[in-house]
Design an enzyme around this catalytic site. Structure first.
Site, PDB file in Angstrom:
ATOM      1  N   HIS A  43       0.848  -1.199   0.000  1.00 27.14           N
ATOM      2  CA  HIS A  43       0.000   0.000   0.000  1.00 27.14           C
ATOM      3  C   HIS A  43       0.879   1.244   0.000  1.00 27.14           C
ATOM      4  CE1 HIS A  43      -4.001   1.821   1.091  1.00 27.14           C
ATOM      5  NE2 HIS A  43      -3.184   2.844   1.311  1.00 27.14           N
ATOM      6  N   GLU A 199     -11.186   3.776   7.387  1.00 23.18           N
ATOM      7  CA  GLU A 199      -9.985   4.434   7.913  1.00 23.18           C
ATOM      8  C   GLU A 199     -10.448   5.622   8.764  1.00 23.18           C
ATOM      9  OE1 GLU A 199      -7.119   6.025   5.159  1.00 23.18           O
ATOM     10  OE2 GLU A 199      -5.599   6.274   6.725  1.00 23.18           O
ATOM     11  N   ASP A 295       2.509   3.190   2.758  1.00 22.30           N
ATOM     12  CA  ASP A 295       1.397   4.132   2.656  1.00 22.30           C
ATOM     13  C   ASP A 295       1.829   5.542   2.270  1.00 22.30           C
ATOM     14  OD1 ASP A 295      -1.229   5.139   2.883  1.00 22.30           O
ATOM     15  OD2 ASP A 295      -1.127   5.341   5.048  1.00 22.30           O
ATOM     16  N   TRP A 301       0.536  13.902   4.224  1.00 23.68           N
ATOM     17  CA  TRP A 301       0.058  13.226   5.439  1.00 23.68           C
ATOM     18  C   TRP A 301       1.193  12.887   6.388  1.00 23.68           C
ATOM     19  CZ3 TRP A 301      -1.658  12.303   0.505  1.00 23.68           C
ATOM     20  CH2 TRP A 301      -2.996  12.660   0.246  1.00 23.68           C
TER      21      TRP A 301
HETATM   22 FE   FE2 Z   1      -3.851   4.817   2.052  1.00 21.25          FE
END
Ligand code: FE2
Length: 409
Positions: A43, A199, A295, A301
């Site tokens: 991911h 999530e 990720d 993020w």
């Molecule tokens: Fe993600």
């Protein structure tokens, strides 16, 4: 572990056994270091990697501000910019033994640069690294006119997986509709599924059970992945045990992404704060396949990261209580074999005669030592060729070597 010799020719393993005759054109003496099949990053938002600070920093560090910053940057991205940044992360990944990556390309909004850049990357680096591209509708598909069409457009462009984000739709009814739509599209176009599912810290976010049900109804067992699933960290025991059974029966893969989720989940809680992780340990015990992803790497993020799946496994180990004697080696399997199962690439994965000659040689003798030391990847082999090499760091104290291992160990 077993001590064996490995021989490869034409990019595939030809012989595996004890004391093979040493007649290779190129030979490596691994000196009983741990050897595993490649690391698998299940991911990774490669389209956003290395954009941290553009056009501004995420000052709060929250998921929502991250999505806002990314939304501001997205319209201006070009295919070449996406390709170049993602290519650099593939270099970091392969150098550290990750030879399989499932990438996510944001397909919400008008700009096709993200999906086009990652599809081009997938095709151009295929000899070095196997990449699957997921069409990820970051803003949902029913919140804004045209986004459902952009998801379908990405399928036509040639993505490997259909993605989704049901908990981010404006209502739970639209979220349910989104899950069903993703399954219809995947079935119709013979693609895999990888959905950002639940999530959130909201224990009422329960789209995972809908994915399990659709997986059975559409007959897609083994080809469906639910990513993040952090709401599971807030499910109570009765519902959790029911869900585990559903997931196992459906044959769904769950992907844990420890970096962003360790910082994002539980953030609005007062103390005591929740951890907000999928129930990795309990899922494994229930027979559900779980694997791991980086990720986020230097993006809106998460401003840190360096594409190391061993660091990711080590962080996940701490957040999911996987510290038992047998559990630590299992975490390494979550970053290797279990990842290959998630990507459904087992036919081309594993150290077996006839399969592609890919492997990693760690600068440590065992899985526990690999995770304890974040051991360097001494050699990385792709299709029979050494593609990366790391010279381990050497530390001295008052002129004497320090090995970070017990004396005589
Ligand atoms: Fe993600």
């Amino acid at each position: 572990g077993r001590l064996v010799d490995l021989a490869a020719e034409g990019g595939r393993w030809t012989r595996i056994g004890e004391s093979l005759a040493a007649d290779g054109a190129e030979e490596i003496d691994a000196e009983a270091r741990l050897v595993t099949p490649p690391l698998v990053d299940c991911h990774l938002h490669l389209d956003a990697s290395l954009t941290a600070g553009r056009p501004r920093w995420n000052e709060s560090g929250t998921l929502i501000e991250g999505i806002q910053v990314w939304g501001e940057l997205k319209p201006s991205l070009t295919e070449q910019d996406v390709f170049d940044r993602a290519h650099e992360i593939v270099r970091w990944s392969v150098a550290q033994g990750t030879l399989f990556i499932r990438a996510h390309a944001d397909v919400s909004g008008e700009n096709e640069a993200m999906v086009r850049g990652l599809l081009r990357l997938r095709d151009e680096v295929a000899d070095l690294c196997t990449i699957q591209v997921t069409a990820f509708p970051q803003d949902g598909i029913f919140a804004r006119d045209g986004d459902e069409e952009m998801l379908e457009n990405a399928i036509r462009l040639g993505v490997d997986c259909v993605g989704g984000i049901p908990h981010y739709e404006p209502t739970s009814e639209l979220g349910l509709r989104e899950v069903h739509r993703v399954f219809e599209l995947a079935k119709q176009h013979s693609r895999r599924i990888d959905v950002h599912c639940d999530e959130t810290d909201d224990p009422n976010s329960r789209f995972l059970e809908v994915m399990a049900d659709d997986t059975v109804k559409f007959g897609l067992g083994g080809r469906v992945t639910a990513s993040h699933c952090t709401a599971m960290g807030s499910y109570e025991p009765y519902y959790s045990s029911k869900l585990h059974g559903f997931l196992r029966r459906a044959g769904i893969n769950v992907v844990v992404n420890p970096y962003a989720n360790s910082l994002i989940q539980g953030r609005l809680d007062v103390y005591p704060k929740r951890r907000g992780f999928a129930q990795l340990k309990e899922l494994l015990a229930a027979g559900v396949n779980v694997s791991l992803g980086n990720d986020v790497i230097m993006d809106p993020w998460y401003s840190m990261g360096r594409a190391d799946m061993i660091e990711a496994a080590s962080l996940a180990l701490h957040f999911t209580y996987m510290s038992g004697r047998e559990e630590i080696p299992e975490m390494l399997r979550c970053a290797t074999e279990r990842g290959a199962r998630t990507l459904a690439v087992e036919d081309e994965y594993g150290i077996e005669e006839g399969k592609p000659a890919d492997l990693v040689v760690f600068e440590a003798p065992s899985a526990i030592e690999v995770l304890r030391l974040h051991a360097s990847r001494r050699w990385v082999i792709r299709r029979g060729r050494v593609v990366a090499e790391t010279t381990p760091a050497r530390t001295t104290l008052l002129g004497e070597p320090v090995t970070f291992s017990p004396p005589g160990g």
